[in-house]
Scaffold this motif. Structure first.
Motif, PDB file in Angstrom:
ATOM      1  N   THR A   1       8.299  -1.391 -12.525  1.00  0.00           N
ATOM      2  CA  THR A   1       8.484  -0.535 -13.911  1.00  0.00           C
ATOM      3  C   THR A   1       8.091   0.864 -13.507  1.00  0.00           C
ATOM      4  O   THR A   1       8.447   1.974 -13.938  1.00  0.00           O
ATOM      5  CB  THR A   1       7.572  -1.045 -15.002  1.00  0.00           C
ATOM      6  N   GLY A   2       7.001   0.976 -12.508  1.00  0.00           N
ATOM      7  CA  GLY A   2       6.522   2.298 -11.935  1.00  0.00           C
ATOM      8  C   GLY A   2       7.612   3.030 -11.409  1.00  0.00           C
ATOM      9  O   GLY A   2       7.913   4.240 -11.699  1.00  0.00           O
ATOM     10  N   ALA A   3       8.657   2.520 -10.490  1.00  0.00           N
ATOM     11  CA  ALA A   3       9.705   3.175  -9.815  1.00  0.00           C
ATOM     12  C   ALA A   3      10.743   3.798 -10.724  1.00  0.00           C
ATOM     13  O   ALA A   3      11.035   4.595 -10.741  1.00  0.00           O
ATOM     14  CB  ALA A   3      10.201   2.415  -8.832  1.00  0.00           C
ATOM     15  N   CYS A   4      10.898   2.716 -11.736  1.00  0.00           N
ATOM     16  CA  CYS A   4      11.831   3.092 -13.028  1.00  0.00           C
ATOM     17  C   CYS A   4      11.377   4.253 -13.934  1.00  0.00           C
ATOM     18  O   CYS A   4      12.134   5.244 -14.176  1.00  0.00           O
ATOM     19  CB  CYS A   4      12.311   1.693 -13.869  1.00  0.00           C
ATOM     20  N   ALA A   5      10.265   4.115 -14.337  1.00  0.00           N
ATOM     21  CA  ALA A   5       9.627   5.199 -14.809  1.00  0.00           C
ATOM     22  C   ALA A   5       9.748   6.517 -14.294  1.00  0.00           C
ATOM     23  O   ALA A   5       9.780   7.623 -14.732  1.00  0.00           O
ATOM     24  CB  ALA A   5       8.110   4.813 -15.316  1.00  0.00           C
ATOM     25  N   THR A   6       9.463   6.554 -12.783  1.00  0.00           N
ATOM     26  CA  THR A   6       9.472   7.718 -11.940  1.00  0.00           C
ATOM     27  C   THR A   6      10.764   8.251 -12.294  1.00  0.00           C
ATOM     28  O   THR A   6      11.129   9.438 -12.092  1.00  0.00           O
ATOM     29  CB  THR A   6       9.106   7.431 -10.604  1.00  0.00           C
ATOM     30  N   ALA A   7      11.895   7.587 -12.046  1.00  0.00           N
ATOM     31  CA  ALA A   7      13.222   8.054 -11.858  1.00  0.00           C
ATOM     32  C   ALA A   7      13.513   8.428 -13.231  1.00  0.00           C
ATOM     33  O   ALA A   7      14.272   9.530 -13.227  1.00  0.00           O
ATOM     34  CB  ALA A   7      14.165   6.739 -11.499  1.00  0.00           C
TER      35      ALA A   7
ATOM     36  N   VAL B   1      19.735   9.706  -9.928  1.00  0.00           N
ATOM     37  CA  VAL B   1      18.387  10.560  -9.824  1.00  0.00           C
ATOM     38  C   VAL B   1      17.897   9.762  -8.220  1.00  0.00           C
ATOM     39  O   VAL B   1      17.897   8.558  -8.443  1.00  0.00           O
ATOM     40  CB  VAL B   1      17.482  10.392 -10.721  1.00  0.00           C
ATOM     41  N   GLU B   2      17.462  10.402  -7.570  1.00  0.00           N
ATOM     42  CA  GLU B   2      16.647  10.140  -6.204  1.00  0.00           C
ATOM     43  C   GLU B   2      15.360  10.374  -6.411  1.00  0.00           C
ATOM     44  O   GLU B   2      14.687  11.403  -6.707  1.00  0.00           O
ATOM     45  CB  GLU B   2      17.346  10.792  -4.948  1.00  0.00           C
ATOM     46  N   ILE B   3      14.518   9.439  -5.912  1.00  0.00           N
ATOM     47  CA  ILE B   3      12.897   9.375  -5.967  1.00  0.00           C
ATOM     48  C   ILE B   3      12.646   8.920  -4.515  1.00  0.00           C
ATOM     49  O   ILE B   3      13.031   8.172  -3.957  1.00  0.00           O
ATOM     50  CB  ILE B   3      12.503   8.689  -6.996  1.00  0.00           C
ATOM     51  N   GLY B   4      11.348   9.349  -4.357  1.00  0.00           N
ATOM     52  CA  GLY B   4      10.743   8.948  -2.966  1.00  0.00           C
ATOM     53  C   GLY B   4       9.766   7.714  -3.328  1.00  0.00           C
ATOM     54  O   GLY B   4       8.883   7.813  -4.487  1.00  0.00           O
ATOM     55  N   LEU B   5       9.609   6.725  -2.877  1.00  0.00           N
ATOM     56  CA  LEU B   5       8.757   5.684  -2.979  1.00  0.00           C
ATOM     57  C   LEU B   5       7.518   5.685  -2.036  1.00  0.00           C
ATOM     58  O   LEU B   5       7.291   6.604  -1.022  1.00  0.00           O
ATOM     59  CB  LEU B   5       9.442   4.189  -2.446  1.00  0.00           C
ATOM     60  N   PRO B   6       6.268   5.036  -2.358  1.00  0.00           N
ATOM     61  CA  PRO B   6       4.936   5.328  -1.811  1.00  0.00           C
ATOM     62  C   PRO B   6       5.137   5.302   0.012  1.00  0.00           C
ATOM     63  O   PRO B   6       4.577   6.252   0.707  1.00  0.00           O
ATOM     64  CB  PRO B   6       3.984   4.510  -1.933  1.00  0.00           C
ATOM     65  N   ALA B   7       6.062   4.578   0.321  1.00  0.00           N
ATOM     66  CA  ALA B   7       6.049   4.249   2.015  1.00  0.00           C
ATOM     67  C   ALA B   7       7.177   5.295   2.696  1.00  0.00           C
ATOM     68  O   ALA B   7       7.157   5.431   3.712  1.00  0.00           O
ATOM     69  CB  ALA B   7       6.532   2.882   2.421  1.00  0.00           C
TER      70      ALA B   7
ATOM     71  N   ASP C   1      -2.390   3.801 -10.944  1.00  0.00           N
ATOM     72  CA  ASP C   1      -2.589   4.928 -10.291  1.00  0.00           C
ATOM     73  C   ASP C   1      -1.375   5.389  -9.403  1.00  0.00           C
ATOM     74  O   ASP C   1      -0.802   6.617  -9.279  1.00  0.00           O
ATOM     75  CB  ASP C   1      -3.565   4.596  -9.198  1.00  0.00           C
ATOM     76  N   THR C   2      -0.670   4.352  -8.671  1.00  0.00           N
ATOM     77  CA  THR C   2       0.418   4.502  -7.949  1.00  0.00           C
ATOM     78  C   THR C   2       1.673   5.185  -8.737  1.00  0.00           C
ATOM     79  O   THR C   2       2.305   6.202  -8.517  1.00  0.00           O
ATOM     80  CB  THR C   2       0.829   3.246  -7.157  1.00  0.00           C
ATOM     81  N   PRO C   3       2.058   4.604  -9.840  1.00  0.00           N
ATOM     82  CA  PRO C   3       2.939   5.313 -10.866  1.00  0.00           C
ATOM     83  C   PRO C   3       2.751   6.472 -11.199  1.00  0.00           C
ATOM     84  O   PRO C   3       3.652   7.262 -11.076  1.00  0.00           O
ATOM     85  CB  PRO C   3       3.411   4.413 -11.915  1.00  0.00           C
ATOM     86  N   ARG C   4       1.495   6.774 -11.350  1.00  0.00           N
ATOM     87  CA  ARG C   4       1.201   8.160 -11.829  1.00  0.00           C
ATOM     88  C   ARG C   4       1.228   8.996 -10.873  1.00  0.00           C
ATOM     89  O   ARG C   4       1.795  10.241 -10.947  1.00  0.00           O
ATOM     90  CB  ARG C   4      -0.433   8.143 -12.220  1.00  0.00           C
ATOM     91  N   ARG C   5       0.848   8.811  -9.612  1.00  0.00           N
ATOM     92  CA  ARG C   5       1.030   9.695  -8.591  1.00  0.00           C
ATOM     93  C   ARG C   5       2.800   9.728  -8.219  1.00  0.00           C
ATOM     94  O   ARG C   5       3.262  10.790  -7.942  1.00  0.00           O
ATOM     95  CB  ARG C   5       0.423   8.966  -7.022  1.00  0.00           C
TER      96      ARG C   5
ATOM     97  N   GLU D   1       4.721  13.510  -8.015  1.00  0.00           N
ATOM     98  CA  GLU D   1       5.349  13.872  -7.069  1.00  0.00           C
ATOM     99  C   GLU D   1       6.792  14.243  -7.485  1.00  0.00           C
ATOM    100  O   GLU D   1       7.641  15.060  -6.827  1.00  0.00           O
ATOM    101  CB  GLU D   1       5.314  12.911  -5.906  1.00  0.00           C
ATOM    102  N   ALA D   2       7.462  13.360  -8.125  1.00  0.00           N
ATOM    103  CA  ALA D   2       8.956  13.373  -8.559  1.00  0.00           C
ATOM    104  C   ALA D   2       8.888  14.556  -9.346  1.00  0.00           C
ATOM    105  O   ALA D   2      10.007  15.369  -9.176  1.00  0.00           O
ATOM    106  CB  ALA D   2       9.181  12.193  -9.409  1.00  0.00           C
ATOM    107  N   VAL D   3       8.151  14.657 -10.548  1.00  0.00           N
ATOM    108  CA  VAL D   3       8.289  15.923 -11.312  1.00  0.00           C
ATOM    109  C   VAL D   3       8.081  17.221 -10.497  1.00  0.00           C
ATOM    110  O   VAL D   3       8.900  18.435 -10.503  1.00  0.00           O
ATOM    111  CB  VAL D   3       7.400  15.847 -12.384  1.00  0.00           C
ATOM    112  N   ALA D   4       7.265  17.276  -9.351  1.00  0.00           N
ATOM    113  CA  ALA D   4       6.898  18.203  -8.615  1.00  0.00           C
ATOM    114  C   ALA D   4       8.215  18.568  -7.646  1.00  0.00           C
ATOM    115  O   ALA D   4       8.161  19.821  -7.082  1.00  0.00           O
ATOM    116  CB  ALA D   4       5.767  18.270  -7.792  1.00  0.00           C
ATOM    117  N   GLU D   5       9.085  17.888  -7.527  1.00  0.00           N
ATOM    118  CA  GLU D   5      10.220  18.224  -6.761  1.00  0.00           C
ATOM    119  C   GLU D   5      11.318  18.978  -7.385  1.00  0.00           C
ATOM    120  O   GLU D   5      12.071  19.613  -6.982  1.00  0.00           O
ATOM    121  CB  GLU D   5      10.952  16.844  -6.263  1.00  0.00           C
TER     122      GLU D   5
END
Length: 383
Positions: A30-36, A54-60, A140-144, A148-152
């Protein structure tokens, strides 16, 4: 102080997790999908154009693309945008599969990101989850990742953006989770530490754990390090930097299956690295710790608190704690984390020794919830 040894139990898998013993398809948290969804909505807000992908970065560090189910822009120039990404959980039996992760965004007068939870996202009402009481259940991880995605897309030092994550029917989905028992009310949690859903709760994942142990044994290694997930594996690697990568196995809920495989392969050493909740379950003798088949025994943690020298009020608080993490936080606040944690690790060590038999040495370590530090152990790393 002695205590009654718990019976050893390895509960069966839920019925839905016992099918398809072959490798299963991974999905997205859900965190990755919310980020996207958030990045797609902010991009639409900036450009005035609806987004299809849309393209996003994963934590790794991996970059992945998501299709955007729906995207709308309001106003000229744009003052509001909304995007929806539908969660694909792969082949994991996940109640949030198909959920419509929705991000609604608008400009604000103050630079920076303001993140909020909307309809269908749970509200935290109890301590012990590592989130502010009264705030949205967005970990925490989805928040981060969202930040990061918005800052792109925009410079958050110059402009302000408000992002509201909502999930239609999220409150209904949450009825099939443990959220209410944990004090998360009104919807689901936005979760994920890697962005990827792996089928931890399936028979195929158990098979992959066993296979990983067998692969390690085939390379001549004699000690296996069992970790519950990505954060604990990072901690374990820092703890044992000289061991080759193959020795570290993410067991998820299947500690018993991993230890059985280690014994079958004539392993001589087992190290278990985990966090408070999983350790509490193992200390109670439960070797398969899926949430539908086990829960944290808070009376056990209360007994550990008393044995570590906690006063009666602390023992009572721990016994009534909301989660294993809440008990950990109570120990930490009382200055009792190290002694209580050591005792908990020693109980897990005793359980795993009984399960593995006399030919295998066992060490246990507890790490903090960031996976950054070892805070207690069965003895090897204490002091």
């Amino acid at each position: 102080m002695t205590y009654a040894e718990p019976p050893l139990r390895e509960p069966d898998l839920p019925r839905t997790a016992k099918v398809r013993p072959t490798a299963l398809r991974t999905g997205w948290t859900t965190g990755a999908c919310a980020t996207a969804a958030a990045k797609a909505a902010v991009t639409a807000l900036v450009t005035g154009e609806t987004q299809q992908e849309v393209e996003i970065g994963l934590p790794a560090g991996r970059r992945v693309r998501f299709p955007v189910e729906r995207c709308e822009v309001t106003g000229t120039p744009p003052v509001r945008a909304e995007a929806v990404v539908v969660k694909d959980a792969g082949d994991d039996p996940d109640v949030t599969h198909g959920a419509e992760l929705t991000a609604t965004v608008n400009w604000t007068d103050v630079p920076g990101l303001r993140l909020a939870g909307g309809a269908g996202v749970g509200t935290v009402t109890k301590p012990g989850l590592g989130l502010a009481v009264g705030g949205p259940a967005i970990n925490d991880t989805p928040r981060r990742m969202i930040g990061e995605a918005v800052a792109e897309v925009v410079d958050l030092g110059e402009v302000g953006v408000r992002v509201v994550i909502s999930v239609p029917r999220g409150e209904i989905m949450a009825r099939k989770t443990t959220n209410r028992r944990l004090g998360i009310l009104g919807g689901i949690s936005i979760l994920g530490t890697t962005g990827i859903v792996r089928p931890f709760s399936t028979a195929s994942w158990r098979a992959s754990v066993v296979q990983a142990v067998h692969v390690m044994a085939a390379q001549g290694e004699r000690a296996v390090v069992l970790c519950t997930g990505g954060r604990t594996e990072r901690a374990a690697r820092a703890l044992l930097p000289d061991l080759p990568e193959v020795c570290f196995v993410e067991v998820g809920d299947f500690t018993g299956a991993a230890v059985t495989a280690a014994v079958e392969d004539a392993m001589t050493g087992v190290v278990f690295v985990g966090m408070a909740g999983k350790l509490a379950k193992l200390a109670a003798g439960i070797l398969m710790t899926h949430y539908t088949r086990s829960k944290v025994d808070l009376s056990l943690l209360g007994a550990v608190t008393a044995e570590a020298g906690g006063d009666p009020s602390l023992v009572a608080a721990v016994t009534e704690a909301n989660t294993g993490r809440h008990a950990y936080e109570l120990w930490e606040a009382a200055g009792l984390l190290a002694p209580a944690g050591d005792l908990l690790c020693q109980r897990v060590q005793a359980v795993l020794r009984r399960f593995a038999g006399p030919t295998v040495t066992v060490d246990v370590a507890m790490v903090d919830f960031a996976g950054a530090h070892v805070v207690a152990s069965s003895g090897r790393w204490s002091g």
